[in-house]
Design an enzyme around this catalytic site. Structure first.
Site, PDB file in Angstrom:
ATOM      1  N   HIS A 119       3.836   7.982  -9.310  1.00 37.25           N
ATOM      2  CA  HIS A 119       2.724   7.616 -10.173  1.00 37.25           C
ATOM      3  C   HIS A 119       1.509   8.491  -9.913  1.00 37.25           C
ATOM      4  O   HIS A 119       0.419   8.408 -10.695  1.00 37.25           O
ATOM      5  CB  HIS A 119       2.174   6.180 -10.055  1.00 37.25           C
ATOM      6  CG  HIS A 119       1.448   5.590  -8.879  1.00 37.25           C
ATOM      7  ND1 HIS A 119       2.074   5.241  -7.907  1.00 37.25           N
ATOM      8  CD2 HIS A 119       0.210   5.723  -9.013  1.00 37.25           C
ATOM      9  CE1 HIS A 119       0.980   4.820  -7.145  1.00 37.25           C
ATOM     10  NE2 HIS A 119      -0.011   4.933  -7.674  1.00 37.25           N
ATOM     11  N   ASP A 124       9.305   4.720  -7.557  1.00 39.32           N
ATOM     12  CA  ASP A 124       7.864   5.460  -7.411  1.00 39.32           C
ATOM     13  C   ASP A 124       7.832   6.595  -6.161  1.00 39.32           C
ATOM     14  O   ASP A 124       7.205   6.245  -5.199  1.00 39.32           O
ATOM     15  CB  ASP A 124       6.704   4.226  -7.340  1.00 39.32           C
ATOM     16  CG  ASP A 124       5.324   4.879  -7.363  1.00 39.32           C
ATOM     17  OD1 ASP A 124       5.230   5.932  -7.704  1.00 39.32           O
ATOM     18  OD2 ASP A 124       4.395   4.146  -7.023  1.00 39.32           O
ATOM     19  N   GLY A 152      -5.427   2.114   2.432  1.00 37.38           N
ATOM     20  CA  GLY A 152      -4.887   3.502   2.209  1.00 37.38           C
ATOM     21  C   GLY A 152      -4.819   3.855   0.779  1.00 37.38           C
ATOM     22  O   GLY A 152      -4.873   2.861  -0.157  1.00 37.38           O
ATOM     23  N   SER A 188      -2.631   5.382  -2.629  1.00 41.39           N
ATOM     24  CA  SER A 188      -1.281   5.557  -3.137  1.00 41.39           C
ATOM     25  C   SER A 188      -0.533   6.951  -2.773  1.00 41.39           C
ATOM     26  O   SER A 188      -1.137   7.798  -2.500  1.00 41.39           O
ATOM     27  CB  SER A 188      -1.303   5.611  -4.628  1.00 41.39           C
ATOM     28  OG  SER A 188      -1.424   4.194  -5.244  1.00 41.39           O
ATOM     29  N   GLY A 189       0.671   6.860  -2.438  1.00 41.31           N
ATOM     30  CA  GLY A 189       1.442   7.675  -2.369  1.00 41.31           C
ATOM     31  C   GLY A 189       1.367   8.306  -0.597  1.00 41.31           C
ATOM     32  O   GLY A 189       2.307   8.902  -0.104  1.00 41.31           O
TER      33      GLY A 189
END
Length: 295
Positions: free
Chosen positions: A69, A125, A230, A232-233
């Protein structure tokens, strides 16, 4: 164990030259990481001018592991740079020459990631990013290990999430929010794993959760801010052993959390990397074959 095609798949992965501070098992509001103690941390950036959009993990000299995403709606490789060796978001404050940014020539998103068509489905994801040239490993830049296929981290084990998430709310990037507020320095937080049976209860994430996901965070109201540390990813890193033999594996990819990240019984949710071992392996092999690259 999955047999990866690369003969030079990193064997000395997950062992940072600068040891991270793991003495505090419970970090409620997060804390600044020791600079360069998480040397696989990547900052995918868009040069408009350079803006931090997500997190990622260096898993090989040519590959970054991140969330699918992160590339909504900009799924064009030439738009992106993968920056490594960062601590301060303002690069001028870092060690001279510590940071290196690399052009991207391929973004491989899981074909089963259908969130753009179905906003109730956030499964699969996960994405791989291929760098235009191999990374030069340094004291400040080195890869994290991948976990063994299918392994599930036991509940209660404290793993560490790292990123430049918004310090005021310490909220992770929600799906579709391309440019979250960011911290000035890389932060870390210890988040205990929550077992699937608990996290899939109706008062938790219920039918949003899948076995290919991991929940991690605290449950009581006074600790809720720790659940969304943190970007995303970025990685959820877990240690394989204690002491001198410690090696870190990327067991999770930050995927989603509640709006604002301060809702009771709504811990952070991560893509479980060990559920996608075959996908990682097959897509790297496919890329090599289709690109005609030699090994």
């Amino acid at each position: 164990m999955v047999q990866f095609l690369y003969p030079d798949w990193p064997e000395n992965c997950g062992k940072p030259a600068v040891k991270p501070n793991t003495a505090t098992a419970r970090v409620v509001n997060g804390e600044e990481a020791i600079p360069h103690s998480w040397p696989w941390q990547a900052s995918p950036m868009l040069p408009i001018p350079y803006m931090h959009g997500c997190g990622g993990s260096l898993i090989h000299e040519e590959w970054i592991l991140t969330a699918a995403h992160c590339f909504i709606p900009l799924n064009v490789p030439s738009f992106w740079r993968m920056c490594l060796g960062k601590h301060h978001m303002n690069s001028s404050m870092d060690i001279p020459s510590a940071e290196e940014c690399y052009k991207v020539d391929a973004i491989i998103r899981h074909k089963g990631f259908v969130y753009e068509q179905d906003r109730t489905d956030i499964t699969n994801d996960i994405a791989l990013v291929h760098l235009a040239k191999p990374v030069s490993m340094t004291r400040e830049i080195s890869p994290i290990c991948l976990p063994k296929p299918g392994v599930v981290i036991p509940a209660g084990i404290p793993c560490f999430v790292t990123g430049w998430g918004d310090e005021k709310g310490r909220s992770m990037q929600t799906v579709g929010n391309l440019f979250p507020k960011v911290a000035e320095k890389l932060n870390q937080a210890a988040l205990p794993i929550i077992d699937f049976q608990t996290c899939s209860k109706p008062v938790y994430w219920w039918d949003t959760l899948r076995p290919s996901m991991i929940c991690a965070g605290y449950e009581s109201p006074d600790e809720l801010k720790s659940a969304c540390q943190g970007d995303s990813g970025g990685p959820l890193a877990c240690a394989t052993a204690a002491g001198a033999n410690t090696a870190w594996e990327v067991h999770g990819i930050v995927s989603f959390g509640p709006q604002g990240c301060i809702r009771d019984k709504k811990p952070s949710v991560f893509t479980r990397v060990s559920a996608f071992s075959d996908w990682i392996d097959s897509n790297i092999k496919k890329y090599i074959y289709e690109s005609g690259k030699s090994i």
